[in-house]
Design a protein around this motif. Structure first.
Motif, short mmCIF file in Angstrom:
data_model
loop_
_atom_site.label_atom_id
_atom_site.label_comp_id
_atom_site.label_asym_id
_atom_site.label_seq_id
_atom_site.Cartn_x
_atom_site.Cartn_y
_atom_site.Cartn_z
N UNK A 93 36.20 39.51 49.26
CA UNK A 93 35.70 39.75 47.92
C UNK A 93 36.79 39.99 46.90
N UNK A 94 37.97 40.37 47.35
CA UNK A 94 39.09 40.52 46.42
C UNK A 94 39.81 39.19 46.26
N UNK A 95 40.58 39.08 45.20
CA UNK A 95 41.31 37.85 44.94
C UNK A 95 42.80 38.09 44.74
N UNK A 96 43.26 39.30 45.07
CA UNK A 96 44.68 39.62 45.00
C UNK A 96 45.09 40.46 46.20
N UNK A 97 46.36 40.43 46.52
CA UNK A 97 46.91 41.30 47.55
C UNK A 97 46.95 42.72 46.98
N UNK A 98 46.29 43.65 47.66
CA UNK A 98 46.14 45.01 47.14
C UNK A 98 47.04 46.00 47.86
N UNK A 143 54.75 46.15 39.59
CA UNK A 143 55.39 45.85 38.31
C UNK A 143 56.40 44.72 38.42
N UNK A 144 56.93 44.49 39.63
CA UNK A 144 57.91 43.42 39.82
C UNK A 144 57.29 42.14 40.37
N UNK A 145 55.96 42.09 40.45
CA UNK A 145 55.30 40.96 41.11
C UNK A 145 55.29 39.68 40.30
N UNK A 146 55.43 39.79 38.98
CA UNK A 146 55.43 38.59 38.15
C UNK A 146 54.13 37.81 38.29
N UNK A 147 54.24 36.52 38.67
CA UNK A 147 53.07 35.67 38.80
C UNK A 147 52.38 35.81 40.15
N UNK A 148 52.94 36.59 41.05
CA UNK A 148 52.33 36.74 42.37
C UNK A 148 51.02 37.53 42.26
N UNK A 149 50.03 37.19 43.08
CA UNK A 149 48.73 37.89 43.02
C UNK A 149 48.78 39.22 43.76
N UNK A 150 49.41 40.22 43.12
CA UNK A 150 49.59 41.53 43.73
C UNK A 150 49.11 42.60 42.76
N UNK A 151 48.31 43.53 43.26
CA UNK A 151 47.77 44.59 42.41
C UNK A 151 47.78 45.92 43.14
N UNK A 152 47.66 47.00 42.38
CA UNK A 152 47.47 48.32 42.96
C UNK A 152 46.01 48.48 43.36
N UNK A 191 43.25 39.15 50.61
CA UNK A 191 41.95 38.52 50.39
C UNK A 191 41.59 37.56 51.52
N UNK A 192 40.38 37.06 51.44
CA UNK A 192 39.96 36.03 52.39
C UNK A 192 40.81 34.78 52.18
N UNK A 193 41.02 34.04 53.26
CA UNK A 193 41.83 32.82 53.25
C UNK A 193 40.93 31.63 52.88
N UNK A 194 41.07 31.13 51.66
CA UNK A 194 40.22 30.03 51.22
C UNK A 194 40.57 28.70 51.89
#
Length: 243
Positions: A93-98, A143-152, A191-194
């Motif tokens: 259900x998530x779309x970013x690495x948390x 904060x250093x993730x830039x365009x990578x799908x990474x979130x808190x 996230x799930x692997x699409x």
């Protein structure tokens, strides 16, 4: 590699000791009705990607069981003596690495684990604190993730993922491995692997792998220079999905 070149990562490694730092990455076996768990695939793929940069990375798969998952993890830590431990789990259900910030002392399962256990409001560690923070530099990573799908993320849930996360951080906090305790540890949801299924929201495997590699790189960077000024965390720092 995601943001850092292999040369830069090797330079950071040299600043630790004359020995190569060891990173332990773990994922989980499939659970419920799913035949695939991307956390195990990502852990293995990220380990292989990082090995070429001079980092000693060990990947392993944990059972999706409350009773045994932390025991397997603790045995791995005792055997490999890693400087960094990052456990991965699936957040369908998530779309970013948390990057999880806190584990809570609660086991509340909506479904049974793979051993048929379904705790209902029991603690992970009897008498332990209500919550324990990860020692990964979570805000720096995001904060250093830039365009990578990474979130808190502020919630690792209350299933086996949180069980492992809290048990790990409690063991680190009490110094369970003495002088060989990990210097940095925490939990990351992928996230799930699409590439496998589009039933759930998710992202391609390669994006999760890049995100996890970034988590490892920034953690090693922080350990090599812990007094570096904190990066700006006001941009691009999501709060994850509470569940």
């Amino acid at each position: 590699m995601s943001l850092l070149t292999a040369r830069h990562l090797r330079w950071m490694i040299m600043s630790f000791t004359h020995e190569t730092p060891t990173v332990l990455l773990t994922g989980f076996e499939p659970f419920g009705d799913d035949e695939h768990n991307p956390s195990a695939t990502v852990a293995d793929a990220a380990a292989r990607a990082l090995l070429g940069s001079g980092v000693q990375v060990v990947s392993a798969v944990l059972p999706c069981e409350f009773a045994t998952s932390h025991e397997v993890l603790f045995d791995l830590i005792a055997h490999h003596e890693p400087e960094v431990v990052i456990c991965l789990g699936l957040a369908a259900g998530r779309s970013q690495v948390g990057v999880e910030q806190v584990g809570i002392n609660l086991q509340q399962a909506r479904i049974s684990d793979n051993a048929g256990c379904q705790p209902n409001g029991t603690p992970v560690v009897v008498g332990g604190p209500d919550g324990i923070f990860a020692t990964l530099p979570a805000r720096r990573i995001v904060s250093a993730a830039g365009e990578l799908p990474v979130e808190l993320s502020l919630s690792a849930g209350t299933f086996v993922c949180n069980h492992v996360f809290y048990a790990l951080m409690h063991a680190v906090e009490i110094g369970a491995w003495g002088e060989h305790s990990p210097k940095s540890a925490g939990f990351v949801h992928v996230p799930w692997d699409t590439d496998v299924s589009t039933v759930y929201p998710g992202i391609p495997l390669a994006e999760s792998v890049a995100g996890v590699c970034h988590v490892v790189e920034e953690t090693l960077k922080h350990l090599s220079d812990p007094d570096a000024p904190e990066a700006d965390t006001t941009q691009g720092a999501g709060l994850g999905t509470l569940h």
